[in-house]
Each structure stands twice: as structure tokens, then as C-alpha cells.
Design an enzyme around this catalytic site. Structure first.
Site, PDB file in Angstrom:
ATOM      1  N   ASP A 284      13.574   5.530  11.525  1.00  0.00           N
ATOM      2  CA  ASP A 284      12.229   5.120  11.131  1.00  0.00           C
ATOM      3  C   ASP A 284      11.260   6.186  11.633  1.00  0.00           C
ATOM      4  O   ASP A 284      11.442   6.710  12.739  1.00  0.00           O
ATOM      5  CB  ASP A 284      11.889   3.757  11.750  1.00  0.00           C
ATOM      6  CG  ASP A 284      10.862   3.000  10.930  1.00  0.00           C
ATOM      7  OD1 ASP A 284      11.135   1.846  10.555  1.00  0.00           O
ATOM      8  OD2 ASP A 284       9.773   3.572  10.658  1.00  0.00           O
ATOM      9  N   ASN A 285      10.243   6.504  10.831  1.00  0.00           N
ATOM     10  CA  ASN A 285       9.250   7.468  11.319  1.00  0.00           C
ATOM     11  C   ASN A 285       8.042   6.753  11.934  1.00  0.00           C
ATOM     12  O   ASN A 285       7.062   7.396  12.306  1.00  0.00           O
ATOM     13  CB  ASN A 285       8.800   8.421  10.195  1.00  0.00           C
ATOM     14  CG  ASN A 285       8.066   7.703   9.086  1.00  0.00           C
ATOM     15  OD1 ASN A 285       7.922   6.475   9.111  1.00  0.00           O
ATOM     16  ND2 ASN A 285       7.599   8.448   8.096  1.00  0.00           N
TER      17      ASN A 285
ATOM     18  N   ASP B 251      11.316  11.633   9.712  1.00  0.00           N
ATOM     19  CA  ASP B 251      10.880  11.338   8.359  1.00  0.00           C
ATOM     20  C   ASP B 251      11.988  11.719   7.380  1.00  0.00           C
ATOM     21  O   ASP B 251      12.421  12.880   7.344  1.00  0.00           O
ATOM     22  CB  ASP B 251       9.605  12.156   8.087  1.00  0.00           C
ATOM     23  CG  ASP B 251       8.902  11.701   6.832  1.00  0.00           C
ATOM     24  OD1 ASP B 251       9.592  11.352   5.849  1.00  0.00           O
ATOM     25  OD2 ASP B 251       7.659  11.691   6.839  1.00  0.00           O
TER      26      ASP B 251
ATOM     27  N   SER C 239      12.569  -4.628  -5.832  1.00  0.00           N
ATOM     28  CA  SER C 239      11.500  -5.635  -5.881  1.00  0.00           C
ATOM     29  C   SER C 239      11.456  -6.310  -7.234  1.00  0.00           C
ATOM     30  O   SER C 239      11.760  -5.692  -8.268  1.00  0.00           O
ATOM     31  CB  SER C 239      10.171  -4.923  -5.630  1.00  0.00           C
ATOM     32  OG  SER C 239       9.098  -5.762  -5.957  1.00  0.00           O
TER      33      SER C 239
ATOM     34  N   TYR D 135       3.822   2.222  -7.237  1.00  0.00           N
ATOM     35  CA  TYR D 135       4.777   1.619  -6.298  1.00  0.00           C
ATOM     36  C   TYR D 135       5.939   0.983  -7.072  1.00  0.00           C
ATOM     37  O   TYR D 135       7.107   1.255  -6.807  1.00  0.00           O
ATOM     38  CB  TYR D 135       4.076   0.560  -5.424  1.00  0.00           C
ATOM     39  CG  TYR D 135       5.046  -0.416  -4.827  1.00  0.00           C
ATOM     40  CD1 TYR D 135       5.871  -0.041  -3.775  1.00  0.00           C
ATOM     41  CD2 TYR D 135       5.184  -1.717  -5.342  1.00  0.00           C
ATOM     42  CE1 TYR D 135       6.798  -0.926  -3.246  1.00  0.00           C
ATOM     43  CE2 TYR D 135       6.107  -2.599  -4.823  1.00  0.00           C
ATOM     44  CZ  TYR D 135       6.912  -2.199  -3.782  1.00  0.00           C
ATOM     45  OH  TYR D 135       7.836  -3.067  -3.280  1.00  0.00           O
TER      46      TYR D 135
ATOM     47  N   LYS E 195      10.214   1.934  -7.549  1.00  0.00           N
ATOM     48  CA  LYS E 195      11.381   1.044  -7.426  1.00  0.00           C
ATOM     49  C   LYS E 195      12.257   1.151  -8.681  1.00  0.00           C
ATOM     50  O   LYS E 195      13.480   1.213  -8.605  1.00  0.00           O
ATOM     51  CB  LYS E 195      10.938  -0.412  -7.201  1.00  0.00           C
ATOM     52  CG  LYS E 195      10.291  -0.652  -5.856  1.00  0.00           C
ATOM     53  CD  LYS E 195      11.261  -0.427  -4.693  1.00  0.00           C
ATOM     54  CE  LYS E 195      10.601  -0.580  -3.346  1.00  0.00           C
ATOM     55  NZ  LYS E 195      11.437  -0.106  -2.226  1.00  0.00           N
TER      56      LYS E 195
ATOM     57  N   ASN F 198      -1.551  -8.513   1.776  1.00  0.00           N
ATOM     58  CA  ASN F 198      -0.745  -9.638   1.307  1.00  0.00           C
ATOM     59  C   ASN F 198      -1.298 -10.976   1.798  1.00  0.00           C
ATOM     60  O   ASN F 198      -1.988 -11.052   2.807  1.00  0.00           O
ATOM     61  CB  ASN F 198       0.714  -9.469   1.755  1.00  0.00           C
ATOM     62  CG  ASN F 198       1.335  -8.230   1.139  1.00  0.00           C
ATOM     63  OD1 ASN F 198       1.678  -7.295   1.838  1.00  0.00           O
ATOM     64  ND2 ASN F 198       1.425  -8.198  -0.173  1.00  0.00           N
TER      65      ASN F 198
ATOM     66  N   PHE G  35      -7.716 -14.958  -4.964  1.00  0.00           N
ATOM     67  CA  PHE G  35      -7.986 -14.127  -6.139  1.00  0.00           C
ATOM     68  C   PHE G  35      -7.672 -14.868  -7.449  1.00  0.00           C
ATOM     69  O   PHE G  35      -6.554 -14.828  -7.934  1.00  0.00           O
ATOM     70  CB  PHE G  35      -7.172 -12.837  -6.070  1.00  0.00           C
ATOM     71  CG  PHE G  35      -7.515 -11.952  -4.896  1.00  0.00           C
ATOM     72  CD1 PHE G  35      -8.832 -11.637  -4.603  1.00  0.00           C
ATOM     73  CD2 PHE G  35      -6.517 -11.426  -4.083  1.00  0.00           C
ATOM     74  CE1 PHE G  35      -9.156 -10.817  -3.517  1.00  0.00           C
ATOM     75  CE2 PHE G  35      -6.825 -10.606  -3.005  1.00  0.00           C
ATOM     76  CZ  PHE G  35      -8.152 -10.306  -2.719  1.00  0.00           C
TER      77      PHE G  35
ATOM     78  N   ARG H 262      -7.538 -10.496  -8.785  1.00  0.00           N
ATOM     79  CA  ARG H 262      -7.322  -9.140  -8.270  1.00  0.00           C
ATOM     80  C   ARG H 262      -6.710  -8.312  -9.395  1.00  0.00           C
ATOM     81  O   ARG H 262      -5.696  -8.725  -9.967  1.00  0.00           O
ATOM     82  CB  ARG H 262      -6.377  -9.220  -7.066  1.00  0.00           C
ATOM     83  CG  ARG H 262      -6.084  -7.889  -6.411  1.00  0.00           C
ATOM     84  CD  ARG H 262      -5.347  -8.056  -5.092  1.00  0.00           C
ATOM     85  NE  ARG H 262      -3.984  -8.571  -5.240  1.00  0.00           N
ATOM     86  CZ  ARG H 262      -3.132  -8.760  -4.233  1.00  0.00           C
ATOM     87  NH1 ARG H 262      -3.513  -8.499  -2.999  1.00  0.00           N
ATOM     88  NH2 ARG H 262      -1.926  -9.234  -4.443  1.00  0.00           N
TER      89      ARG H 262
HETATM   90  N1  UFG Z   1      -3.719 -13.287  -2.755  1.00  0.00           N
HETATM   91  C1  UFG Z   1      -4.953 -13.875  -2.534  1.00  0.00           C
HETATM   92  N2  UFG Z   1      -5.712 -13.401  -1.515  1.00  0.00           N
HETATM   93  C2  UFG Z   1      -5.323 -12.373  -0.705  1.00  0.00           C
HETATM   94  C3  UFG Z   1      -4.047 -11.778  -0.934  1.00  0.00           C
HETATM   95  C4  UFG Z   1      -3.290 -12.267  -1.976  1.00  0.00           C
HETATM   96  O1  UFG Z   1      -5.355 -14.799  -3.243  1.00  0.00           O
HETATM   97  O2  UFG Z   1      -6.062 -11.981   0.193  1.00  0.00           O
HETATM   98  C5  UFG Z   1      -2.873 -13.808  -3.845  1.00  0.00           C
HETATM   99  C6  UFG Z   1      -2.544 -12.752  -4.869  1.00  0.00           C
HETATM  100  O3  UFG Z   1      -3.545 -12.666  -5.826  1.00  0.00           O
HETATM  101  C7  UFG Z   1      -1.206 -13.259  -5.397  1.00  0.00           C
HETATM  102  C8  UFG Z   1      -0.579 -13.959  -4.197  1.00  0.00           C
HETATM  103  O4  UFG Z   1      -1.644 -14.208  -3.294  1.00  0.00           O
HETATM  104  O5  UFG Z   1      -1.429 -14.219  -6.389  1.00  0.00           O
HETATM  105  C9  UFG Z   1       0.463 -13.111  -3.502  1.00  0.00           C
HETATM  106  O6  UFG Z   1      -0.103 -11.853  -3.224  1.00  0.00           O
HETATM  107  P1  UFG Z   1       0.595 -10.796  -2.241  1.00  0.00           P
HETATM  108  O7  UFG Z   1      -0.317  -9.618  -2.153  1.00  0.00           O
HETATM  109  O8  UFG Z   1       1.001 -11.461  -0.982  1.00  0.00           O
HETATM  110  O9  UFG Z   1       1.943 -10.448  -2.997  1.00  0.00           O
HETATM  111  P2  UFG Z   1       2.151  -9.819  -4.456  1.00  0.00           P
HETATM  112  O10 UFG Z   1       2.851 -10.859  -5.243  1.00  0.00           O
HETATM  113  O11 UFG Z   1       0.931  -9.256  -5.033  1.00  0.00           O
HETATM  114  O12 UFG Z   1       3.036  -8.557  -4.094  1.00  0.00           O
HETATM  115  C10 UFG Z   1       4.267  -8.704  -3.519  1.00  0.00           C
HETATM  116  C11 UFG Z   1       4.605  -7.485  -2.647  1.00  0.00           C
HETATM  117  C12 UFG Z   1       4.821  -6.262  -3.474  1.00  0.00           C
HETATM  118  C13 UFG Z   1       5.753  -6.542  -4.601  1.00  0.00           C
HETATM  119  C14 UFG Z   1       5.298  -7.724  -5.388  1.00  0.00           C
HETATM  120  C15 UFG Z   1       6.222  -8.086  -6.478  1.00  0.00           C
HETATM  121  O13 UFG Z   1       3.570  -7.228  -1.719  1.00  0.00           O
HETATM  122  O14 UFG Z   1       5.359  -5.262  -2.651  1.00  0.00           O
HETATM  123  O15 UFG Z   1       5.183  -8.841  -4.532  1.00  0.00           O
HETATM  124  O16 UFG Z   1       5.691  -9.074  -7.289  1.00  0.00           O
HETATM  125  F1  UFG Z   1       5.858  -5.499  -5.418  1.00  0.00           F
END
Ligand code: UFG
Length: 339
Positions: A31-32, A58, A125, A150, A154, A199, A218, A295
Site C-alpha cells: 500500500d502506498n 506505489d 464494481s 472511474y 474498472k 459516500n 440527493f 447528484r
Molecule cells: N447520497 C446522498 N447524500 C450523500 C451521499 C450519497 O443522498 O451525501 C446518496 C447518493 O445519491 C446515492 C446513495 O446515497 O443515491 C449512495 O451513494 P454513495 O456515494 O454512497 O454510493 P454510490 O452508489 O454513488 O457509489 C458507490 C461507490 C462507487 C461505485 C458505485 C457503483 O462509491 O465506487 O457505488 O454503483 F462505483
């Protein structure tokens, strides 16, 4: 078995190292520390009573990676987590994502090929499916045009591995994760987001503890029962256990072919509001949140068909949403006590 875990101090990586050590495997971490911290290695030792070997460098550095593999040609397998993973950041700096995620994979595959190391578990993913036409999503569902660099890394990584497997006689299991959340029961390891979390769950727990004022939800105009977006959340320890199963499957040669793909989820979809409710239930707190616009780039809903993984891997995610939120909350509280 001697297993290399790249990104082994990261969120999913650290939980996987714990499960591997618990099963008696010898673990080597690279791990870096670009998105993790060195104390995680000590925490892993505290949980398991065993110390993984740790190398900090790295993987995009070819010379160093070549030297590492030459000195570790006795590895039985590699689990490759090390990668950048923030969707939004990849939109603003795509080249950084392609360079980091693809260069490191090329160097690892080269090291494996040159040193006769055959088995690779790749961290993929569900983002490769985009917004699927049919739910739940099967492994055979079409891979759609990527929504982000991203996600594209993948997709490209899976393809690169597929051809490398064919050409060099390697084997790979690609695991397509849905949304990993939660933390280890001990509250000694968990997700460590740098700065403001992207997230949902770290944002919720940081709001609960008072680091953030309010969570933004969102979008509430999605075509879902309560209007908020739906994901298949899976406990990180359940996910970690699937990696141990995948490694065993390759080493014991019971797989169906040299390149296999499995969806790792629970098969259940939960909305953002349901996740918030679960947090409020397990924490006893009232979460401060407000509904804002969607979002950009978010899909409406996705959850996995897990039947193939359940049958072939004889693995099933066991932990409930409440359990995921309870462990995430305990981890957040443990972090705040550490400071
Ligand atoms: N959300 C909110 N408020 C926030 C953050 C997220 O309402 O502050 C909502 C998002 O709109 C989404 C849900 O919560 O509907 C989940 O969002 P995340 O950001 O936790 O996860 P994502 O589904 O967007 O993304 C995740 C991983 C990515 C991956 C993806 C695959 O973070 O790495 O799933 O679908 F690619």
C-alpha cells in the site's frame, strides 16, 4: 497460502486481510498509504494476533514492482484492491484515474506473468453495469457505457485481465461489488475517508457525531417508493469473506474457467431514507438532513441478483442493514474517542 493484498490498509482491503489471517493464510500487503494509514497494520494485528508483512510503495512504479515480484515469486495469489475510487474526482481528473488504476494493474499482471504467479482476485464494481435495464442485475447483464472515468477504469481493467489470462495462462476472479458499508465488529478498523466524505454512510455517521452539520439527500423525485435512490448495501465483512472464498476457489481449481465474474451484494435494495431510518434506530439519534437536488451522474436504482455467487461460491451475505449501520456507528464513535 501466501497471498498478496494490494491496498491492504484500505477499507475493503484491511477487512479482507483480517479474514485471510483468520483462515491461517500468510498475508503480504502493498500500500502506498495514499488513502489509508499505517496504524491499520497494527489494528489488524490486534484483531487477529498475527502481523501481516507490509511494504509501502506505489504500484505504478514499474521498477519497484518488478523487484517486489522477483523477491516474492512464491506467492500463491494476489488480491488487487489498490486503486483510486472517487467517482466525482475521476470526472475532474480523468487522466490521473487512468494512469493510476491502469498502470498499477499492468505492473501487477507483468509481475505475475514473469514470476509464474497464476491467481488474481480483482476488485471490480457494479458501476460497470451503469443503470441496468432489468433488475436485479445478473453477471450476464450487459456492461454499459461508463458514466465516469472511474467506472471506465474498472471496465478496462476487466478486459485487460481477460486478455492477459488468455495469453499468459493466468486465472482471475473479478468481484463486482455493490455498495460496501459498515465496519469490523471490534471497531478497530473501518472506512477512513479523507476530508469530506463522498459516500452516504460515512456522511451519515459524521453528521451523527457532529463533524458535519447536515446530510444532503440527493434527490427525492426518483421513480422509487419513497422517491430517493436505491442501492444494494453490503456489509464489508461479508464482502471480505467472499475474497477468501474466491482465493480458495482458484487455488483448489474448482472454478468454471479461467476468468470468472461474480456479483457481491445482498440482493436487497434500500433507499437513502431507509438507510437514514436504520441509522436513527441503531444510534438513537435524530439525523439532521435535508432533501436537495439529484447528484449529477447518480443512477436511480440498482441491486444484485446474487444467486450465481451464492450457488457457485457457497457464500451469502449475512448481515442486515441495521447491523451495517450499527458497526459503522461504533467505528465512528471509536474514531472520535481516538482524537
Ligand atoms: N447520497 C446522498 N447524500 C450523500 C451521499 C450519497 O443522498 O451525501 C446518496 C447518493 O445519491 C446515492 C446513495 O446515497 O443515491 C449512495 O451513494 P454513495 O456515494 O454512497 O454510493 P454510490 O452508489 O454513488 O457509489 C458507490 C461507490 C462507487 C461505485 C458505485 C457503483 O462509491 O465506487 O457505488 O454503483 F462505483
Amino acid at each position: 497460502m501466501k497471498i498478496l493484498v494490494t491496498g491492504g490498509t484500505g477499507y475493503i482491503g484491511s477487512h479482507t486481510v483480517v479474514e485471510l489471517l483468520n483462515k491461517g493464510h500468510h498475508v503480504v500487503i502493498i500500500d502506498n498509504l495514499s488513502n489509508s494509514q499505517a496504524f491499520v497494520v497494527e489494528r489488524i494485528e490486534e484483531i487477529t494476533g498475527r502481523k501481516p508483512e507490509f511494504h509501502r510503495f506505489d504500484l505504478t512504479d514499474k521498477a519497484v514492482t518488478d523487484a517486489f515480484f522477483a523477491a516474492h515469486h512464491d506467492l500463491d495469489g494476489v488480491i488487487h484492491f489498490a486503486a483510486f475510487k472517487a467517482v466525482g474526482e475521476s470526472m475532474t481528473d480523468p487522466l490521473m484515474y487512468y494512469r493510476n488504476n491502469l498502470d498499477s494493474l499492468i505492473n501487477i499482471l507483468q509481475g505475475m506473468k514473469d514470476n509464474g504467479i497464476k491467481n488474481l482476485v480483482f476488485s471490480s464494481s457494479c458501476t460497470v453495469y451503469g443503470q441496468p435495464d432489468k433488475l436485479p442485475v445478473k453477471e450476464t447483464s450487459p456492461v454499459k457505457e461508463a458514466w465516469s472515468p472511474y467506472g471506465n477504469t474498472k471496465q478496462m481493467s476487466e478486459q485487460m485481465i481477460k486478455f492477459a489470462v488468455q495469453a499468459y495462462g493466468l486465472k482471475c476472479i473479478a468481484l463486482r461489488y455493490f455498495n460496501p458499508i459498515g465496519a469490523h465488529d471490534s471497531a478497530l478498523i473501518g472506512e477512513l475517508p479523507l476530508g469530506e466524505p463522498n459516500n452516504l454512510v460515512p456522511y451519515i455517521t459524521q453528521t451523527g457525531i457532529g463533524i458535519r452539520k447536515s446530510l444532503q439527500v440527493f434527490g427525492s423525485d426518483y421513480n422509487t417508493p419513497d422517491g430517493t435512490a436505491i442501492r444494494d448495501y453490503i456489509h464489508v465483512v461479508d464482502l471480505a469473506k467472499a475474497h477468501v472464498v474466491a482465493v480458495d476457489r482458484m487455488i483448489s481449481e474448482v472454478g468454471k474457467g479461467d476468468f470468472e465474474i461474480f456479483n457481491l451484494g445482498t440482493g436487497n435494495g434500500y433507499s437513502v431514507l431507509e438507510v437514514i431510518k436504520s441509522f436513527e434506530k441503531v444510534s438513537g439519534l435524530k439525523l439532521n438532513y435535508r432533501i436537495v437536488a439529484r447528484r449529477p451522474g447518480d443512477i436511480e436504482k440498482v441491486w444484485a441478483d446474487t444467486s450465481y455467487a451464492n450457488k457457485e461460491l457457497k457464500w451469502k451475505a449475512e448481515k442486515s442493514l441495521d447491523e451495517m449501520m450499527r458497526t459503522a456507528w461504533n467505528w465512528e464513535k471509536a474514531l472520535s474517542e481516538k482524537k
